[in-house]
Enzyme design. Structure first.
Site, PDB file in Angstrom:
ATOM      1  N   ASP A 199      40.156  34.575  42.595  1.00  0.00           N
ATOM      2  CA  ASP A 199      41.200  33.881  42.348  1.00  0.00           C
ATOM      3  C   ASP A 199      41.905  33.600  43.855  1.00  0.00           C
ATOM      4  O   ASP A 199      42.548  32.382  43.955  1.00  0.00           O
ATOM      5  CB  ASP A 199      42.418  34.953  41.867  1.00  0.00           C
ATOM      6  CG  ASP A 199      42.910  35.848  42.673  1.00  0.00           C
ATOM      7  OD1 ASP A 199      41.724  36.696  43.303  1.00  0.00           O
ATOM      8  OD2 ASP A 199      43.890  36.179  42.886  1.00  0.00           O
ATOM      9  N   ASP A 254      40.106  37.051  47.991  1.00  0.00           N
ATOM     10  CA  ASP A 254      39.350  38.267  47.513  1.00  0.00           C
ATOM     11  C   ASP A 254      37.913  37.720  46.648  1.00  0.00           C
ATOM     12  O   ASP A 254      37.911  36.755  46.477  1.00  0.00           O
ATOM     13  CB  ASP A 254      40.024  39.359  47.148  1.00  0.00           C
ATOM     14  CG  ASP A 254      40.936  38.900  46.124  1.00  0.00           C
ATOM     15  OD1 ASP A 254      40.550  37.849  45.189  1.00  0.00           O
ATOM     16  OD2 ASP A 254      42.001  39.300  45.783  1.00  0.00           O
ATOM     17  N   TYR A 293      49.095  40.838  39.982  1.00  0.00           N
ATOM     18  CA  TYR A 293      49.658  39.821  38.989  1.00  0.00           C
ATOM     19  C   TYR A 293      50.478  40.648  37.984  1.00  0.00           C
ATOM     20  O   TYR A 293      50.278  40.341  36.864  1.00  0.00           O
ATOM     21  CB  TYR A 293      48.349  38.962  38.478  1.00  0.00           C
ATOM     22  CG  TYR A 293      48.057  38.277  39.467  1.00  0.00           C
ATOM     23  CD1 TYR A 293      48.579  37.159  40.149  1.00  0.00           C
ATOM     24  CD2 TYR A 293      46.426  38.735  40.114  1.00  0.00           C
ATOM     25  CE1 TYR A 293      47.916  36.264  40.931  1.00  0.00           C
ATOM     26  CE2 TYR A 293      46.123  37.762  41.278  1.00  0.00           C
ATOM     27  CZ  TYR A 293      46.775  36.414  41.557  1.00  0.00           C
ATOM     28  OH  TYR A 293      46.188  35.874  42.648  1.00  0.00           O
ATOM     29  N   GLU A 349      46.771  32.940  52.785  1.00  0.00           N
ATOM     30  CA  GLU A 349      45.682  33.041  51.519  1.00  0.00           C
ATOM     31  C   GLU A 349      45.953  31.824  50.345  1.00  0.00           C
ATOM     32  O   GLU A 349      47.067  31.746  49.876  1.00  0.00           O
ATOM     33  CB  GLU A 349      46.048  34.390  51.134  1.00  0.00           C
ATOM     34  CG  GLU A 349      44.751  34.531  49.851  1.00  0.00           C
ATOM     35  CD  GLU A 349      44.692  35.994  49.426  1.00  0.00           C
ATOM     36  OE1 GLU A 349      43.826  36.796  48.909  1.00  0.00           O
ATOM     37  OE2 GLU A 349      45.958  37.011  49.738  1.00  0.00           O
TER      38      GLU A 349
END
Length: 538
Positions: free
Chosen positions: A115, A118, A267, A511
Site C-alpha cells: 500500500d 511498508d 486503516y 510516505e
C-alpha cells in the site's frame, strides 16, 4: 500506511486539534433547501441546462505536455509497488517478492500491491486504488491512449484485480490483509528479501467487513467495465465476484474495524454506509439492473446518502464520489427512470453541486480548509489525498457539465461555469507539480526538485545491500538520499503552513501510497487534454 481517517469536513491543525471548517458549515445550511417540491426541481433543471443537449463525441483537444509527462511518471509508482513474479519489470531496482503469499490458505495471493512504504498488502486501500483507477480509465481512457498511457494503466489495474479474484475464494469469504503490521514494522528491508511471517486476515459471516467487501465489489464492478471490450470472459468473471461480494457485504453487515480491531491503527473505517452505496452505484453502471438503482435511491438514499452534507473523498469516505457518480446518471441516463428514483438522483446531483460549490475558491460556501496558497488541506497526515481527490471530482463534474451542455452552476445565487471547476482542479494539480511556496514537486521524479528521502523501504536500501530485518534500520536512519528513486510516488504533502521537511523518518509528510497515485492519475488524465466524456460506460 495511513492512520485513522475521519468522515466529514473537519480541519486538523498541526497541533492535532480539530475545528470545523466554517465555510462548509455554511454550506451545510443548504440541506434545508432540499425539502423542495417537484416543480422547483423542474425549474432548476430547466435553468441549469438546455432541454436539448446532444452528446458531443469524445475527441481530445491538443495535448498538454506538462500533464502528459506527469501522468507517465505517476503511473510508474504502481510498478514500484507490485508484489509477485514481475513481468516486464520496468523498475530496475525492484524484483520478485511475496511469492509465497497465500500459501497457508492454499491460495495464490502473490500479486497485488504494497500500500505504501511498508510491505503489507491492505485489501481496503488496495481495492480503493483499483476502483479509482478504473474510474479514471472509464472517464478518460481516450486521453490516456492519446499519450500512450492507457495500456500501463490497464496492466496495473489487472495486477490488483487478479489479486482480488484470488482473495475471494468463496461467496462469503474475502482475504483482506497479507502480512502482520506489527512484525513488518519491526523490520526495515527490501520486499525481495522479506524474512518475517506473512499471516492472512479474512472477513466472513462470523467476522464481517461490509466496507472492505463492498469496496472490493466496487473495484470488481468498475474494472469489469474497463475490460468488457478487450476481454469479455475476464470482465464477466469480475462482475460475478462483484455481485457476490456486494451480497456478502449487504447481507452480513458489520464493520471490519470491529471484526478485526488491529486494523484500527492503520486503516480504520468510520462506517460502511458509503461503501454500500458506492458499490451499488458501480454495479448499476456495470449491469443497468434497476435493483441497484433502487438500492441507492428509494431504499437507502435517505438513510445513507448524506444529501446536502459535503464530505471529503478518500479511501475511507466515498459519499462525495458517489454523489458525483450518480450525477452522471442524472446528466445522461435519467430518461425513463421512475419518478421516485429520478427525484433521488436529483438529490444526489444537488449534493454533488454542494461539494463543487465548496471547492470553488470564491464561492459563497467555499471551504476554509485551504492553505494560504489555495491548496485544499484537511489533515497533517497525507494532506495531498484530500486536495487531489477534490480536484479529481471537480474535473469530472466539470466534464459532465460540458458534455451535457449544462452551462451554469449556482452557489447560493452566484453563477459559475464548468471552467471554474476546471480552473480549481488545475490549481491543485499545479501546486502538486511545483507551483507552491517550497518550489517543490511532490510527485517524485517530476521536475528538478522533488523529495529525496521518501519514506519507502525499497527505495531507501541499495539493491546489493546484505541486510536483514533489524540491521536494515541503518538505511532508515541514513543521512544519504534514497539510492533508488520511487518514481511516480505522490508523497503525503505539506503542513498547513506549506512547509515540507524532507526526512525519511517523516512518514507523516513523506510516505507515498498507491491510492494517492490512483487519484493523481485520474486528475492528470482529466487535465491532459480537454474533451467530453462518454454518456455510458457500457
Amino acid at each position: 500506511m495511513e492512520l485513522k481517517s475521519e468522515k466529514g469536513f473537519e480541519l486538523e491543525s498541526e497541533s492535532g486539534s480539530k475545528s470545523k471548517g466554517l465555510g462548509w458549515l455554511v454550506a451545510v445550511i443548504i440541506i434545508s433547501s432540499f425539502v423542495v417540491v417537484a416543480a422547483v426541481l423542474t425549474l432548476w433543471e430547466t435553468n441549469g441546462r438546455s432541454k436539448n443537449h446532444p452528446f458531443v463525441p469524445n475527441h481530445p483537444s491538443a495535448i498538454n505536455q506538462k500533464y502528459s509527462e506527469a501522468l507517465a511518471i505517476a503511473l510508474q509508482f504502481f510498478d514500484v509497488q507490485k508484489s509477485g513474479k514481475l513481468v516486464d519489470d520496468k523498475i530496475g531496482w525492484r524484483g520478485d517478492s511475496g511469492l509465497e503469499d497465500g500459501r497457508e490458505a492454499s491460495l495464490d495471493l502473490s500479486k497485488g500491491m504494497y500500500d505504501a512504504g511498508d510491505l503489507i498488502k491492505f485489501g481496503f486501500p488496495m481495492a480503493f486504488t483499483a476502483t479509482v483507477l478504473s474510474w479514471a480509465i472509464l472517464e478518460y481512457g481516450d486521453q490516456m491512449e492519446a499519450v500512450n498511457q492507457l495500456r500501463p494503466a490497464q496492466d496495473s489495474l489487472k495486477w490488483i484485480t487478479d489479486f482480488l479474484i484470488n482473495a475471494h475464494p468463496a461467496a462469503n469469504v474475502l482475504y483482506v490483509q497479507v502480512g502482520d503490521p506489527e512484525l513488518d514494522h519491526r523490520c526495515w528491508q527490501r520486499p525481495e528479501v522479506m524474512t518475517e511471517k506473512r499471516p492472512l486476515t479474512e472477513v466472513n459471516t462470523s467476522y464481517p467487513g461490509s466496507e472492505v467487501a463492498a469496496e472490493a465489489a466496487a473495484a470488481m464492478a468498475s474494472s469489469s467495465l474497463v475490460f468488457k471490450k478487450t476481454d469479455s470472459v475476464y470482465s464477466s468473471l469480475l462482475l460475478k465476484h462483484a455481485q457476490e461480494l456486494f451480497m456478502f457485504a449487504d447481507t452480513y453487515r458489520g464493520s471490519y474495524s470491529i471484526s478485526i480491531p488491529k486494523v484500527q491503527e492503520f486503516y480504520n473505517s468510520t462506517g460502511y454506509d458509503d461503501e454500500l452505496l458506492w458499490a451499488a452505484t458501480w454495479l448499476y453502471h456495470a449491469t443497468q439492473d434497476q435493483s441497484y438503482l433502487n438500492y441507492v435511491t428509494t431504499q437507502n438514499g435517505n438513510t445513507y446518502a448524506y444529501w446536502g452534507i459535503p464530505t471529503w473523498f478518500s479511501w475511507d469516505d466515498k459519499h462525495a464520489a458517489t454523489q458525483v457518480l450518480l450525477s452522471r446518471v442524472d446528466f445522461f441516463g435519467a430518461h425513463g427512470i421512475p419518478t421516485k428514483e429520478n427525484l433521488s438522483l436529483q438529490m444526489y446531483r444537488r449534493s454533488a453541486e454542494t461539494v463543487m460549490c465548496g471547492l470553488i475558491p470564491r464561492s459563497p460556501t467555499a471551504t476554509t480548509n485551504r492553505t494560504d496558497s489555495g491548496l485544499i488541506w484537511v489533515s497533517k497526515w497525507n494532506p495531498l489525498q484530500s486536495a487531489v481527490a477534490s480536484a479529481l471530482l471537480a474535473v469530472i463534474y466539470s466534464d459532465y457539465m460540458l458534455s451535457s451542455q449544462t452551462k451554469r452552476l449556482y452557489c447560493q445565487g452566484v453563477l459559475y461555469k464548468p471552467a471554474d471547476l476546471r480552473k480549481f482542479a488545475i490549481s491543485q494539480a499545479d501546486y502538486v507539480l511545483g507551483n507552491n511556496p517550497m518550489g517543490m514537486s511532490y510527485l517524485v521524479g517530476y521536475g528538478g526538485n522533488y523529495p529525496q528521502y521518501v519514506h519507502h523501504r525499497g527505495a531507501s536500501i541499495p539493491v546489493d545491500a546484505k541486510t536483514g530485518c533489524q540491521d536494515g534500520f541503518k538505511w532508515l536512519k541514513s543521512l544519504d538520499p534514497n539510492p533508488n528513486v520511487a518514481v511516480g510516488a505522490l508523497v503525503g504533502g505539506p503542513f498547513l503552513n506549506e512547509t515540507y521537511f524532507d526526512s525519511r523518518n517523516n512518514s507523516q509528510q513523506g510516505e507515498p501510497s498507491t491510492y494517492n497515485s490512483a487519484l493523481m492519475v485520474g486528475l492528470l488524465s482529466g487535465l491532459v487534454a480537454t474533451s467530453t466524456v462518454v454518456q455510458s460506460f457500457t
